[in-house]
Design an enzyme around this catalytic site. Structure first.
Site, short mmCIF file in Angstrom:
data_model
loop_
_atom_site.label_atom_id
_atom_site.label_comp_id
_atom_site.label_asym_id
_atom_site.label_seq_id
_atom_site.Cartn_x
_atom_site.Cartn_y
_atom_site.Cartn_z
N ARG A 27 0.82 -1.22 0.00
CA ARG A 27 0.00 0.00 0.00
C ARG A 27 0.86 1.27 0.00
NH1 ARG A 27 -3.74 -1.78 4.69
NH2 ARG A 27 -4.99 -3.42 3.76
N ARG A 31 -3.42 6.45 1.33
CA ARG A 31 -3.99 7.60 2.02
C ARG A 31 -3.03 8.35 2.95
NH1 ARG A 31 -9.06 4.93 4.78
NH2 ARG A 31 -7.70 3.09 4.62
N ARG A 40 -7.27 11.22 -5.32
CA ARG A 40 -8.48 10.45 -5.00
C ARG A 40 -9.70 11.37 -5.03
NH1 ARG A 40 -12.71 9.16 -3.42
NH2 ARG A 40 -13.36 7.56 -1.95
N ASP A 77 -6.97 -3.00 -7.04
CA ASP A 77 -7.61 -3.63 -5.89
C ASP A 77 -7.75 -5.12 -6.18
OD1 ASP A 77 -10.25 -4.47 -4.23
OD2 ASP A 77 -9.33 -2.72 -3.30
N TYR A 154 -14.81 -12.84 0.04
CA TYR A 154 -15.60 -11.64 -0.28
C TYR A 154 -16.79 -11.99 -1.17
CZ TYR A 154 -11.79 -8.77 1.58
OH TYR A 154 -10.86 -8.19 2.41
#
Length: 354
Positions: A27, A31, A40, A77, A154
């Site tokens: 990552r 963020r 973003r 992702d 998921y």
């Protein structure tokens, strides 16, 4: 074909001599960087950021403009594959990823189609091609995918889960149905990774985020075996160069020997596994990647340096180590703390390679 100006990451994965230990972060585009947050916001949504090749390229390169990292990783992702299978991926505020159409019945499993990476996932391949062009040989590009078991959690749960109640019920009541689901997902992941390699990814990594939630026997059948089948079907040489494969199971330290037998070139370790012990167990069969606790980066640069030194000492002398966090970087980490970690890795690792 542009020659790599910095190939120490690839060399370390192949257990070849390097000048210093290479470093990148899971990552690393994210963020914690103000420039990422700006892009973003410009994109309007996380999915728009992922599905717009120019923006995905922009955020992939952002950490390389700040830090002397030894690899870039495609910004995407893991859930792009099940989304391409028609499950309706969306991100709910405060809840994370969700699927409109979970897969739970025999009919739903059998109606799943393997997506064409250059059709349903063309935006990912376009991003890989664009990033390779923009990197211009600066550092290698890592492609990636989620493991079949992780993606299936998921797909069956319909999103994130703490207890995996629905997929574990399927595992115990209908194991053959879960095998069928994992087979389809596995074929999709193999095609997807091979397409990334064809588009320009120089290394690929399989993220098995939820393998550690299984018992040893269930891990072997439902997580490890599907990954082993994927690795066996991957393109291992492209553009005249070896394409290393990294396998990472979070909380998977107890299974390192079995993971080594999959044919992967390197194993990722989280911070719950001792690096020295892992090296003793796998010997020279595979390289190791990891494994600083991401929370260390909340501490001051002085303490970050101390912890980096411990990780490097734990692996010891010689090649075959890629420095990384034990999992993804946390959003609240100050960028200057990341800089302190990277500088410490390059500086303190020098004696281990002389």
């Amino acid at each position: 074909m542009t020659e790599l100006k910095n190939d120490r990451f690839i060399r370390a994965l192949l257990r070849q001599p390097v000048d210093v230990t290479p470093v990148w972060m899971m990552r690393q585009a994210g963020r914690y960087l103000p420039e990422y947050r700006e892009t973003r916001e410009k994109a309007g949504s996380f999915m728009q950021l992922c599905t717009t090749p120019e923006l995905a390229c922009e955020v992939t390169l952002q950490p390389l403009e700040r830090f002397p990292l030894d690899a870039a990783i495609l910004f995407s992702d893991i859930l792009t594959v099940p989304d391409a299978m028609g499950l309706g991926l969306y991100f709910a505020e405060g809840e994370g990823p969700r699927f409109e159409r979970p897969v739970r019945t025999e009919q739903q499993v059998r109606s799943l189609a393997v997506p064409d990476p250059e059709v349903e996932l063309r935006y990912v391949m376009d991003a890989v091609r664009l990033i390779r062009r923009e990197l211009n040989g600066r550092v290698p590009l890592i492609g990636f995918a989620g493991s079949p078991w992780t993606l299936a959690t998921y797909m069956v749960e319909g999103g994130s889960s703490k207890d995996f109640r629905t997929i574990k019920a399927m595992l115990f009541e209908r194991p053959e149905l879960l095998d069928e689901l994992l087979e389809t997902v596995g074929k999709s992941v193999a095609l997807y990774l091979n397409a990334q390699i064809a588009a320009g990814a120089q290394t690929v990594m399989i993220f098995d985020t939820w393998g550690g939630a299984l018992t040893p026997s269930d891990y072997c059948r439902f997580s490890l075996k599907p990954m082993e089948r994927i690795i066996a079907s991957l393109t291992r040489e492209h553009e005249g160069k070896r394409v290393p494969v990294i396998l990472f199971t979070k909380n998977g330290g107890q299974w390192l020997e079995a993971m080594t037998d999959t044919g992967a070139d390197a194993l990722g370790l989280d911070w719950t596994t001792d690096l020295a012990d892992a090296r003793r167990r796998v010997g020279n069969q595979v390289a190791l990647q990891g494994n600083l606790d991401p929370s260390v980066l909340y501490a001051s640069p002085v303490h970050i340096r101390e912890q980096v030194a411990k990780v490097l000492a734990s692996f010891g002398k010689g090649s075959g180590h890629v420095f990384n966090l034990g999992h993804g970087i946390h959003p609240g980490i100050p960028p200057e703390h990341v800089a302190a970690m990277i500088d410490a890795v390059h500086e303190l690792s020098l004696p281990y390679h002389q």
